[in-house]
Scaffold this active site. Structure first.
Site, PDB file in Angstrom:
ATOM      1  N   GLN A   2      21.531  76.942  36.956  1.00 15.17           N
ATOM      2  CA  GLN A   2      21.682  76.383  35.604  1.00 15.17           C
ATOM      3  C   GLN A   2      21.176  77.362  34.545  1.00 15.17           C
ATOM      4  O   GLN A   2      20.201  78.072  34.771  1.00 15.17           O
ATOM      5  CB  GLN A   2      20.916  75.060  35.489  1.00 15.17           C
ATOM      6  CG  GLN A   2      21.409  73.970  36.429  1.00 15.17           C
ATOM      7  CD  GLN A   2      22.668  73.284  35.935  1.00 15.17           C
ATOM      8  OE1 GLN A   2      23.148  73.529  34.832  1.00 15.17           O
ATOM      9  NE2 GLN A   2      23.234  72.423  36.773  1.00 15.17           N
ATOM     10  N   CYS A  21      28.862  68.963  32.777  1.00 15.55           N
ATOM     11  CA  CYS A  21      28.777  69.882  31.625  1.00 15.55           C
ATOM     12  C   CYS A  21      30.019  69.770  30.752  1.00 15.55           C
ATOM     13  O   CYS A  21      30.222  70.617  29.884  1.00 15.55           O
ATOM     14  CB  CYS A  21      28.561  71.321  32.107  1.00 15.55           C
ATOM     15  SG  CYS A  21      29.847  71.882  33.219  1.00 15.55           S
ATOM     16  N   ASP A  55      27.675  66.973  40.734  1.00 18.53           N
ATOM     17  CA  ASP A  55      27.464  67.888  39.609  1.00 18.53           C
ATOM     18  C   ASP A  55      28.583  68.932  39.652  1.00 18.53           C
ATOM     19  O   ASP A  55      28.348  70.095  39.971  1.00 18.53           O
ATOM     20  CB  ASP A  55      26.076  68.537  39.759  1.00 18.53           C
ATOM     21  CG  ASP A  55      25.737  69.468  38.605  1.00 18.53           C
ATOM     22  OD1 ASP A  55      26.512  69.519  37.626  1.00 18.53           O
ATOM     23  OD2 ASP A  55      24.704  70.149  38.702  1.00 18.53           O
ATOM     24  N   GLU A 111      28.823  72.481  49.197  1.00 17.11           N
ATOM     25  CA  GLU A 111      28.978  73.572  48.230  1.00 17.11           C
ATOM     26  C   GLU A 111      30.023  74.564  48.768  1.00 17.11           C
ATOM     27  O   GLU A 111      29.959  74.974  49.921  1.00 17.11           O
ATOM     28  CB  GLU A 111      27.619  74.267  48.030  1.00 17.11           C
ATOM     29  CG  GLU A 111      27.645  75.602  47.350  1.00 17.11           C
ATOM     30  CD  GLU A 111      28.195  75.579  45.929  1.00 17.11           C
ATOM     31  OE1 GLU A 111      27.813  74.699  45.143  1.00 17.11           O
ATOM     32  OE2 GLU A 111      29.026  76.460  45.614  1.00 17.11           O
TER      33      GLU A 111
HETATM   34  C1  LIG Z   1      27.801  72.894  37.835  1.00 17.73           C
HETATM   35  S1  LIG Z   1      27.391  73.760  39.304  1.00 17.73           S
HETATM   36  C2  LIG Z   1      26.118  72.713  39.940  1.00 17.73           C
HETATM   37  C3  LIG Z   1      25.268  73.310  41.013  1.00 17.73           C
HETATM   38  C4  LIG Z   1      23.956  72.581  41.317  1.00 17.73           C
HETATM   39  N1  LIG Z   1      24.132  71.163  41.390  1.00 17.73           N
HETATM   40  C5  LIG Z   1      22.929  72.926  40.261  1.00 17.73           C
HETATM   41  O1  LIG Z   1      22.658  72.097  39.385  1.00 17.73           O
HETATM   42  O2  LIG Z   1      22.368  74.028  40.298  1.00 17.73           O
HETATM   43  C6  LIG Z   1      28.765  73.433  40.303  1.00 17.73           C
HETATM   44  C7  LIG Z   1      28.700  74.018  41.712  1.00 17.73           C
HETATM   45  O3  LIG Z   1      29.872  73.592  42.400  1.00 17.73           O
HETATM   46  C8  LIG Z   1      30.385  74.648  43.166  1.00 17.73           C
HETATM   47  N2  LIG Z   1      31.816  74.327  43.339  1.00 17.73           N
HETATM   48  C9  LIG Z   1      32.832  74.558  42.482  1.00 17.73           C
HETATM   49  N3  LIG Z   1      33.962  73.995  42.945  1.00 17.73           N
HETATM   50  C10 LIG Z   1      33.640  73.392  44.118  1.00 17.73           C
HETATM   51  C11 LIG Z   1      34.368  72.608  45.053  1.00 17.73           C
HETATM   52  N4  LIG Z   1      35.658  72.346  44.868  1.00 17.73           N
HETATM   53  N5  LIG Z   1      33.724  72.131  46.123  1.00 17.73           N
HETATM   54  C12 LIG Z   1      32.402  72.398  46.322  1.00 17.73           C
HETATM   55  N6  LIG Z   1      31.652  73.114  45.460  1.00 17.73           N
HETATM   56  C13 LIG Z   1      32.267  73.599  44.364  1.00 17.73           C
HETATM   57  C14 LIG Z   1      30.071  75.897  42.387  1.00 17.73           C
HETATM   58  O4  LIG Z   1      30.030  77.019  43.241  1.00 17.73           O
HETATM   59  C15 LIG Z   1      28.705  75.543  41.800  1.00 17.73           C
HETATM   60  O5  LIG Z   1      27.669  75.939  42.666  1.00 17.73           O
END
Ligand SMILES: C[S@@+](CC[C@H](N)C(=O)[O-])C[C@H]1O[C@@H](n2cnc3c(N)ncnc32)[C@H](O)[C@@H]1O
Length: 385
Positions: free
Chosen positions: A223, A342, A315, A270
């Site tokens: 983040q 977000c 998230d 993830e």
């Molecule tokens: C907004 S970040 C949130 C990460 C964590 N919850 C944090 O707050 O640090 C979104 C995460 O989703 C992962 N991501 C994106 N698309 C995805 C998908 N289709 N399936 C699983 N993970 C995904 C990204 O790599 C990223 O780590």
């Protein structure tokens, strides 16, 4: 019709100022509510005109002089023209607008956006764009893929600003041929860059946060604004406890670690293999053996086997959760869901489906993780109604 006089009524999702003139709805970026402006029409989409400011005829009382010399050209900070109080009010209005117009919610509670302790020099993470031909390093210009050459970015943490200066001082022949973007992230013990080159490496970093220790690097997600994460975590997890929890889109385990202290069994999901590996390492270092991390897309994981969980935290990235993910949550009948988002528009789209599937909003909180921009982080807690 190339020029129009308009008065800005309010700020819309996407950060546009809204006006009405000559029978059209007019969207104007970089505006303040109450501004009287002469705007130049750039394009038309049905009854909507997209326009840019040519002249400020009467400045809104909420308008301030943007302090950054790149404001308007750089595509980054589109709220610098607003006082910080007005930025927070505009973000609350953006969330309200999405909940009303997209999620079709009638009784929307008061929305308070918690301010960032620092409204400048707060960013822990950035993507720098590189144009080797023009020898530019910075961010994309507004509405274009041209790189705006930025020597000083006032929202970066001081250690990232120093790194930007060191990258800019590097000889161009030392940059990997064809390199177009650099991911950069900081922590208490240094700075990490991806891809590594010259004197810069993709170092593993460590950050202590809300009683947990997190490792990550520039090839994984973390983040942007850590100062607001403790209250955000507190609100998202609240008094959640029980047998099973899932942390969807878990990154390096920001929520997975505290969830593992509250639930008997936890699964994090993830898609980024580097982030998933860090999540496993962070759990192992905390000796939390009741959680496992699956390196998979969430849609694929939920599609493979029906979800069974007492608590779901999701998230997702800005695009929101895939339809199959929302359906999987609804079908799971999980007693409680915390949605961390977000993007208020995709959040509202997904909330509409969760509510249609039997969930009710219990409470909502917003955090200004992104001062000087129109972006805002929202957390919605839901329960089965
Ligand atoms: C907004 S970040 C949130 C990460 C964590 N919850 C944090 O707050 O640090 C979104 C995460 O989703 C992962 N991501 C994106 N698309 C995805 C998908 N289709 N399936 C699983 N993970 C995904 C990204 O790599 C990223 O780590």
């Amino acid at each position: 019709m190339s020029s129009l006089e308009v008065e800005i009524e309010r700020i819309l999702p996407g950060g546009y100022g809204l006006a009405h003139a000559a029978g059209y709805t007019v969207f104007v970026p970089l505006a303040a509510p109450g501004d009287r402006l002469r705007v130049g029409v750039e394009r038309q989409q049905g009854n909507i005109l997209f326009a840019s400011i040519e002249e400020i005829l009467v400045a809104s009382p909420d308008r301030i002089e943007p302090p950054c010399p790149y404001f308007g050209r750089c595509g980054g900070c589109d709220f610098q023209q607003l006082t910080y109080e007005k930025q927070l009010a505009a973000k609350a209005e953006i969330i309200r607008d999405c909940l009303h117009r997209i999620a079709r919610l009638q009784d929307i509670p008061e929305i308070v956006v918690t301010p960032s302790p620092r409204d400048w020099r707060y960013r822990l993470r950035a993507t720098w764009q590189i144009d080797q031909e023009q020898q530019r390093i910075g961010y994309y210009e507004r509405g274009s893929r041209r790189v705006c050459d930025v020597a000083d970015c006032a929202v970066l943490l001081p250690e990232l600003q120093q790194t930007l200066e060191r990258v800019r001082a590097t000889e161009w022949q030392e940059f990997p041929p064809g390199l177009q973007h650099l991911e950069v992230v900081a922590a208490e013990n240094g700075v990490s860059l991806s891809p590594p080159f010259a004197e810069f490496d993709t170092a593993e970093l460590q950050l202590q946060l809300a009683g947990e220790s997190y490792s990550y690097n520039a090839a994984s997600f973390f983040q942007i604004n850590p100062a607001l994460l403790p209250p955000l975590l507190e609100f998202a997890l609240s008094d959640a406890t029980g047998e099973t929890a899932v942390d969807l889109y878990c990154g390096v385990g920001l929520f997975t670690l505290p969830l593992s202290r509250r639930f008997k069994q936890v699964v994090g999901v993830e898609s980024n293999p580097v982030a998933a590996q860090f999540a496993r390492r962070n759990l192992a270092r905390a000796r939390l053996e009741n959680a496992r991390v699956v390196n998979s897309g969430v849609a694929e994981w939920i599609g493979a086997k029906p979800l069974r969980s007492d608590f779901v935290l999701l998230d997702p990235p800005r695009a929101g959760a895939e339809s199959v993910v929302i359906k999987g949550i609804v079908d799971s009948r999980a007693a409680r869901v915390s949605y961390v988002s977000c993007d208020p528009a995709t959040l509202a789209r997904d909330l509409k489906k969760l509510i249609a599937g039997g969930y009710a909003i219990e409470s909502l909180a917003a955090y200004d993780l992104f001062p000087q921009t129109h972006h805002v982080e929202t957390v919605v807690r839901l329960h089965l109604s």
